[in-house]
Write a protein that holds these residues in place. Sequence first.
Motif, PDB file in Angstrom:
ATOM      1  N   HIS A 162       0.866  -0.971   0.054  1.00 23.95           N
ATOM      2  CA  HIS A 162       0.007  -0.011  -0.080  1.00 23.95           C
ATOM      3  C   HIS A 162       0.770   1.656   0.103  1.00 23.95           C
ATOM      4  CE1 HIS A 162      -2.829   2.990   1.864  1.00 23.95           C
ATOM      5  NE2 HIS A 162      -3.807   2.674   0.645  1.00 23.95           N
ATOM      6  N   ILE A 163       1.965   1.183   0.749  1.00 22.56           N
ATOM      7  CA  ILE A 163       2.806   2.317   0.703  1.00 22.56           C
ATOM      8  C   ILE A 163       3.613   3.273  -0.654  1.00 22.56           C
ATOM      9  CG2 ILE A 163       3.482   2.193   3.028  1.00 22.56           C
ATOM     10  CD1 ILE A 163       6.414   0.994   2.632  1.00 22.56           C
ATOM     11  N   TYR A 164       3.208   1.814  -1.781  1.00 28.26           N
ATOM     12  CA  TYR A 164       4.138   2.290  -2.904  1.00 28.26           C
ATOM     13  C   TYR A 164       2.861   2.486  -3.903  1.00 28.26           C
ATOM     14  CZ  TYR A 164       5.608   2.375  -7.662  1.00 28.26           C
ATOM     15  OH  TYR A 164       5.799   2.132  -9.073  1.00 28.26           O
ATOM     16  N   GLU A 165       1.832   1.406  -3.418  1.00 27.94           N
ATOM     17  CA  GLU A 165       0.735   1.415  -4.540  1.00 27.94           C
ATOM     18  C   GLU A 165      -0.753   2.608  -4.892  1.00 27.94           C
ATOM     19  OE1 GLU A 165      -0.168  -0.324  -7.165  1.00 27.94           O
ATOM     20  OE2 GLU A 165       2.200  -2.698  -6.608  1.00 27.94           O
ATOM     21  N   TRP A 166      -0.326   3.077  -3.034  1.00 26.05           N
ATOM     22  CA  TRP A 166      -2.034   3.550  -2.868  1.00 26.05           C
ATOM     23  C   TRP A 166      -1.263   5.247  -2.578  1.00 26.05           C
ATOM     24  CZ3 TRP A 166      -5.268   1.980  -6.681  1.00 26.05           C
ATOM     25  CH2 TRP A 166      -5.575   0.706  -6.335  1.00 26.05           C
ATOM     26  N   GLU A 167      -0.294   5.718  -2.015  1.00 25.59           N
ATOM     27  CA  GLU A 167      -0.103   6.091  -1.357  1.00 25.59           C
ATOM     28  C   GLU A 167       0.719   7.577  -2.388  1.00 25.59           C
ATOM     29  OE1 GLU A 167       1.512   5.785   2.460  1.00 25.59           O
ATOM     30  OE2 GLU A 167       0.230   4.099   2.720  1.00 25.59           O
ATOM     31  N   LEU A 168       0.402   7.450  -3.318  1.00 22.97           N
ATOM     32  CA  LEU A 168       0.862   8.699  -4.451  1.00 22.97           C
ATOM     33  C   LEU A 168       1.945   9.498  -5.171  1.00 22.97           C
ATOM     34  CD1 LEU A 168      -2.072   8.938  -3.664  1.00 22.97           C
ATOM     35  CD2 LEU A 168      -1.924  11.149  -4.981  1.00 22.97           C
ATOM     36  N   GLY A 169       2.991   8.321  -3.937  1.00 26.38           N
ATOM     37  CA  GLY A 169       4.414   8.543  -4.738  1.00 26.38           C
ATOM     38  C   GLY A 169       5.129   9.213  -3.520  1.00 26.38           C
ATOM     39  N   MET A 170       4.520   9.198  -2.233  1.00 30.66           N
ATOM     40  CA  MET A 170       4.916  10.167  -1.327  1.00 30.66           C
ATOM     41  C   MET A 170       6.155   9.517  -0.644  1.00 30.66           C
ATOM     42  SD  MET A 170       3.786  12.902  -0.515  1.00 30.66           S
ATOM     43  CE  MET A 170       3.350  13.274   1.482  1.00 30.66           C
ATOM     44  N   MET A 171       6.627   8.497  -0.642  1.00 37.41           N
ATOM     45  CA  MET A 171       7.862   8.760  -0.277  1.00 37.41           C
ATOM     46  C   MET A 171       8.938   9.081  -0.682  1.00 37.41           C
ATOM     47  SD  MET A 171       8.676   4.475  -1.326  1.00 37.41           S
ATOM     48  CE  MET A 171       7.248   3.591  -0.015  1.00 37.41           C
ATOM     49  N   ALA A 172       8.882   8.981  -2.046  1.00 41.98           N
ATOM     50  CA  ALA A 172       9.576  10.088  -2.980  1.00 41.98           C
ATOM     51  C   ALA A 172       9.380  10.988  -2.953  1.00 41.98           C
ATOM     52  CB  ALA A 172       9.732   9.310  -4.383  1.00 41.98           C
ATOM     53  N   ALA A 173       8.070  11.766  -2.641  1.00 44.78           N
ATOM     54  CA  ALA A 173       8.112  13.521  -2.577  1.00 44.78           C
ATOM     55  C   ALA A 173       8.220  13.735  -1.097  1.00 44.78           C
ATOM     56  CB  ALA A 173       6.563  13.235  -3.286  1.00 44.78           C
ATOM     57  N   PHE A 174       7.956  13.413  -0.057  1.00 44.31           N
ATOM     58  CA  PHE A 174       8.994  13.698   0.749  1.00 44.31           C
ATOM     59  C   PHE A 174       9.301  13.510   1.480  1.00 44.31           C
ATOM     60  CE2 PHE A 174       6.911  13.798   5.582  1.00 44.31           C
ATOM     61  CZ  PHE A 174       7.455  15.361   5.915  1.00 44.31           C
ATOM     62  N   SER A 175       9.528  12.335   1.816  1.00 44.42           N
ATOM     63  CA  SER A 175      10.791  11.453   2.290  1.00 44.42           C
ATOM     64  C   SER A 175      12.043  12.123   1.597  1.00 44.42           C
ATOM     65  CB  SER A 175      10.558  10.506   3.280  1.00 44.42           C
ATOM     66  OG  SER A 175       9.966  10.771   4.055  1.00 44.42           O
ATOM     67  N   GLY A 176      11.641  11.337  -0.041  1.00 47.01           N
ATOM     68  CA  GLY A 176      13.337  11.250  -0.839  1.00 47.01           C
ATOM     69  C   GLY A 176      13.430   9.750  -0.901  1.00 47.01           C
ATOM     70  N   VAL A 177      12.734   8.577  -1.247  1.00 50.59           N
ATOM     71  CA  VAL A 177      13.694   7.926  -0.777  1.00 50.59           C
ATOM     72  C   VAL A 177      12.371   7.121  -1.536  1.00 50.59           C
ATOM     73  CG1 VAL A 177      14.208   7.874   1.748  1.00 50.59           C
ATOM     74  CG2 VAL A 177      12.204   6.895   0.950  1.00 50.59           C
ATOM     75  N   VAL A 178      12.795   5.465  -1.920  1.00 53.24           N
ATOM     76  CA  VAL A 178      12.335   5.223  -3.197  1.00 53.24           C
ATOM     77  C   VAL A 178      12.397   3.717  -2.781  1.00 53.24           C
ATOM     78  CG1 VAL A 178      13.306   5.637  -5.008  1.00 53.24           C
ATOM     79  CG2 VAL A 178      14.607   4.480  -4.143  1.00 53.24           C
ATOM     80  N   PRO A 179      11.176   3.050  -3.153  1.00 49.02           N
ATOM     81  CA  PRO A 179      10.732   1.404  -2.343  1.00 49.02           C
ATOM     82  C   PRO A 179      11.876   0.918  -3.369  1.00 49.02           C
ATOM     83  CG  PRO A 179       9.691   2.002  -4.591  1.00 49.02           C
ATOM     84  CD  PRO A 179      10.943   3.559  -3.996  1.00 49.02           C
ATOM     85  N   ARG A 180      12.170  -0.737  -3.082  1.00 49.78           N
ATOM     86  CA  ARG A 180      12.893  -1.658  -2.912  1.00 49.78           C
ATOM     87  C   ARG A 180      11.790  -2.741  -2.689  1.00 49.78           C
ATOM     88  NH1 ARG A 180      16.774  -3.945  -5.656  1.00 49.78           N
ATOM     89  NH2 ARG A 180      18.575  -1.839  -5.672  1.00 49.78           N
ATOM     90  N   PHE A 181      11.321  -3.411  -4.239  1.00 53.01           N
ATOM     91  CA  PHE A 181      10.162  -4.744  -3.729  1.00 53.01           C
ATOM     92  C   PHE A 181      11.324  -5.519  -3.871  1.00 53.01           C
ATOM     93  CE2 PHE A 181       8.300  -1.414  -6.436  1.00 53.01           C
ATOM     94  CZ  PHE A 181       7.500  -1.073  -5.188  1.00 53.01           C
ATOM     95  N   VAL A 182      10.509  -7.055  -3.112  1.00 52.25           N
ATOM     96  CA  VAL A 182      10.457  -8.177  -2.839  1.00 52.25           C
ATOM     97  C   VAL A 182       9.719  -8.798  -2.772  1.00 52.25           C
ATOM     98  CG1 VAL A 182      12.734  -8.042  -0.996  1.00 52.25           C
ATOM     99  CG2 VAL A 182      10.334  -8.535  -0.444  1.00 52.25           C
ATOM    100  N   PRO A 183       9.714  -9.695  -3.492  1.00 55.48           N
ATOM    101  CA  PRO A 183       8.104 -10.645  -3.990  1.00 55.48           C
ATOM    102  C   PRO A 183       7.470 -11.337  -2.891  1.00 55.48           C
ATOM    103  CG  PRO A 183      10.529 -11.893  -5.580  1.00 55.48           C
ATOM    104  CD  PRO A 183      10.716 -10.489  -4.189  1.00 55.48           C
ATOM    105  N   ALA A 184       6.185 -11.489  -2.338  1.00 49.48           N
ATOM    106  CA  ALA A 184       5.084 -11.952  -1.634  1.00 49.48           C
ATOM    107  C   ALA A 184       4.540 -12.530  -1.715  1.00 49.48           C
ATOM    108  CB  ALA A 184       5.080 -10.619  -1.013  1.00 49.48           C
ATOM    109  N   PRO A 185       4.418 -13.596  -2.486  1.00 51.95           N
ATOM    110  CA  PRO A 185       3.016 -14.449  -2.542  1.00 51.95           C
ATOM    111  C   PRO A 185       2.761 -14.819  -1.982  1.00 51.95           C
ATOM    112  CG  PRO A 185       5.736 -15.779  -3.481  1.00 51.95           C
ATOM    113  CD  PRO A 185       5.813 -14.517  -2.474  1.00 51.95           C
ATOM    114  N   LEU A 186       1.000 -14.527  -1.910  1.00 53.09           N
ATOM    115  CA  LEU A 186       0.052 -14.073  -1.070  1.00 53.09           C
ATOM    116  C   LEU A 186       0.607 -13.477   0.062  1.00 53.09           C
ATOM    117  CD1 LEU A 186      -1.166 -18.070  -0.595  1.00 53.09           C
ATOM    118  CD2 LEU A 186      -2.319 -16.137  -1.576  1.00 53.09           C
ATOM    119  N   GLY A 187       0.671 -12.421  -0.804  1.00 53.79           N
ATOM    120  CA  GLY A 187       1.221 -11.447   0.080  1.00 53.79           C
ATOM    121  C   GLY A 187       2.493 -11.541   1.769  1.00 53.79           C
TER     122      GLY A 187
END
Length: 337
Positions: free
Chosen positions: A88-113
Amino acid sequence: MTDTLKVDLRSDTVTRPTPEMREAMANAVVGDDVYGEDPTVNELQDTLARMTGFEAGLFMPSGSMTNQVAIAVHTRRGEEVICAEGSHIYEWELGMMAAFSGVVPRFVPAPLGVPDAEQVRLAVRHSIHQSPTGLISLENTHNKAGGTVIPLEVMAQIRAVADAESLPLHLDGARVFNAAAALNVSIEDVCRPFHTVSICLSKGLGAPVGSVLLGSKDLMTRAHRYRKMLGGGMRQAGVLAAAALIALRDGPARLPDDHRRARQLAEALVNAGYAVNLASVQTNIVYAAVQGAQQKVDIWAGQGVLASALGPDAVRFVLHHQIDDEMLARAIQVLTA
């Protein structure tokens, strides 16, 4: 059809305040929360902190804000946040981690979350040639995966990785009470591995507004500044906290019924020929593969059943405490006709 006759399965955020909540809101003792002087807000923060095993909490308008404040508190600009794919912090929070904190995501696989601890370890970066890792973030339950639950042992394994790498561990626990109900453990058990936890009170628990970020007193003191920067100083917010206290008191006991009804709906959809991954139906969310999803949702809405089209061929249904067995039966009749 009038609004009161509609079966609203779009989200568990659509619930209305109960009469008891409205009474509590009307009678709430309030003060200026930005100064820390609202007694009802303080009671809510202290109550939830005690329940979850943290030192302190900070009340905010939304779960997106609590998550983004947590990211800001834990990271420095230019760092990465390890998170499960579909978070959710990536998909539904409008890029705020980059816009506000200046950080980017690194994803890991998550079968069934559910991410694997070794995959999380391999995603950690310390090299001067790459963005360093600043935070590991999990989501429990995982919304996009279908409301799925991360087992306690997996969270403990990932906390061990965080400790070994000297990294903080955050939980987007928007529906963490649903996770605790599904695991049949206490909310403190689910929150124990984390340095900070964001809990939404307006989803499964049914409050009208608000989320709480939990952590140490020092972290919450720092979080208070970021909340203010984001416009989250709500002043006499005790009118909202009063309803949230009712939700916190009464909501958890109702969650197993939401989960039971979600399973009933999922099985009815499967029997009607819809593709539903029943392994993902662990709490109160059901995703179904539906061709022409928006058109189908519009047809159902005309018959009084509301759902959410998430993409061209996916529909989400979310059960909540204002959907009883009679309403569910009516929804199943419409959806499977």
